[in-house]
Design a protein around this motif. Structure first.
Motif, PDB file in Angstrom:
ATOM      1  N   GLY A 102       0.173  -1.534  -0.288  1.00 27.06           N
ATOM      2  CA  GLY A 102      -0.285   0.000   0.304  1.00 27.06           C
ATOM      3  C   GLY A 102       0.829   1.379  -0.482  1.00 27.06           C
ATOM      4  O   GLY A 102       0.450   2.159   0.462  1.00 27.06           O
ATOM      5  N   THR A 103       2.360   1.236  -0.385  1.00 30.47           N
ATOM      6  CA  THR A 103       2.395   2.402  -0.161  1.00 30.47           C
ATOM      7  C   THR A 103       3.637   2.525  -1.867  1.00 30.47           C
ATOM      8  O   THR A 103       4.065   1.783  -2.442  1.00 30.47           O
ATOM      9  N   SER A 104       2.343   3.857  -2.015  1.00 30.52           N
ATOM     10  CA  SER A 104       2.726   3.818  -4.029  1.00 30.52           C
ATOM     11  C   SER A 104       4.185   3.890  -3.841  1.00 30.52           C
ATOM     12  O   SER A 104       5.068   4.876  -3.535  1.00 30.52           O
ATOM     13  N   ASP A 167      -2.287  -2.457  -6.590  1.00 33.21           N
ATOM     14  CA  ASP A 167      -3.060  -2.806  -5.115  1.00 33.21           C
ATOM     15  C   ASP A 167      -3.903  -4.498  -5.538  1.00 33.21           C
ATOM     16  O   ASP A 167      -4.496  -5.457  -4.579  1.00 33.21           O
ATOM     17  N   LYS A 266      -5.636  -0.012  -0.961  1.00 32.77           N
ATOM     18  CA  LYS A 266      -5.621   0.734  -1.344  1.00 32.77           C
ATOM     19  C   LYS A 266      -6.350   1.520   0.106  1.00 32.77           C
ATOM     20  O   LYS A 266      -5.856   2.693   0.212  1.00 32.77           O
ATOM     21  N   SER A 269      -3.057   3.067   0.888  1.00 34.24           N
ATOM     22  CA  SER A 269      -2.107   3.683  -0.386  1.00 34.24           C
ATOM     23  C   SER A 269      -2.622   5.388  -0.426  1.00 34.24           C
ATOM     24  O   SER A 269      -1.814   6.454   0.050  1.00 34.24           O
TER      25      SER A 269
END
Length: 272
Positions: A102-104, A167, A266, A269
């Motif tokens: 979840g870490t963009s 995701d 998501k 994120s």
């Protein structure tokens, strides 16, 4: 042969799985065949984790020391722990590889100030070099991408994708081994209830799942509905179980479990 230096920050379950896979003899041979000589340092503030790690790598509790001479830095820490840790490190000239769910890429760029970043979604099957490793990147040159692809391929299969897909892939391949293990557990528990030993029940369950997956893989243009029907005979045993699973909405339940994992990815994120 060019030496490539890799620092792994964090020594949890996934990091340990990757490190053990990277240190297997067959993995080392595969990397050497691509003229890659890998030197690895792992760092974790919990010295017990690194001490108990059975892998021939350098070990430390000092993240700054671990990354000092590293060309590539693998972030294998929990997302909630990353900001405090990363603000003390200078990663600007490193190629950062993150397995944090979840870490963009944009969040990683803000956290690390690095210009070359790879976001990967592996799974626990890395322990046996069978992880599905989807990845997206920004800023990497072709030679760096070749190294990353070789690295990820060394403990499974690697596939470069659009970041917008990660995701979904988190739910489909990152989380789903747990769902498969749940089905295996149910088969094993039922086998034991039927009077088989733990080992016998486990062998039956594993052979069934592995065999089914291998059959699917070996089938040209597979039709899963046709495969299900091929196991069922009219008035036979399998159809009774299949009808019950259908009545319990088994397939929809599995899809919903994947969707729950995707939604959580998501959410993670969005909070970055």
């Amino acid at each position: 042969m060019k030496k490539t230096t890799l620092a792994v920050l964090g020594c949890g379950n996934m990091a340990q799985a990757i490190l053990k896979a990277l240190c297997k003899k067959e993995t080392c041979r595969a990397l050497r065949a691509q003229k890659i000589s890998l030197q690895i340092t792992v760092s974790d503030p919990d010295e017990n984790k690194t001490t108990q790690l059975d892998a021939p790598v350098d070990k430390t509790t000092d993240n700054a020391a671990a990354i000092r001479s590293a060309q590539y830095v693998l972030l294998a820490v929990k997302p909630q722990s990353a900001p405090d840790m990363l603000r003390t490190l200078d990663l600007r000239d490193k190629t950062v590889i993150s397995i944090m769910a979840g870490t963009s890429l944009s969040a990683l760029q803000q956290l690390t100030a690095a210009q070359k970043i790879v976001r990967v979604m592996p799974n626990l099957n890395a322990r046996v070099c069978k992880s599905y490793n989807a990845y997206a990147h920004i800023g990497l040159a072709q030679n760096e991408l070749r190294f990353v692809h070789a690295l990820l391929s060394s403990f499974g299969s690697a596939a470069m994708v659009e970041e917008s897909q990660l995701d979904e892939i988190t739910g489909l391949t990152g989380s789903s081994p747990a769902f498969v293990f749940m089905m295996l557990k149910a088969l094993i528990d039922k086998g034991i209830e039927c009077g088989f030993t733990d080992t016998e029940a486990q062998n039956m369950a594993i052979a069934t799942v592995l065999g089914s997956a291998t059959l699917l893989q070996a089938t040209s243009q597979p039709d899963l509905t046709a495969l299900i029907d091929s196991v069922c005979s009219k008035g036979g045993t399998t159809i009774e179980g299949v009808r019950y699973l259908q009545a319990q909405q088994f397939e929809d339940t599995v899809k919903t479990a994947v969707e729950k994992a995707i939604l959580r990815a998501k959410e993670l994120s969005e909070t970055k």
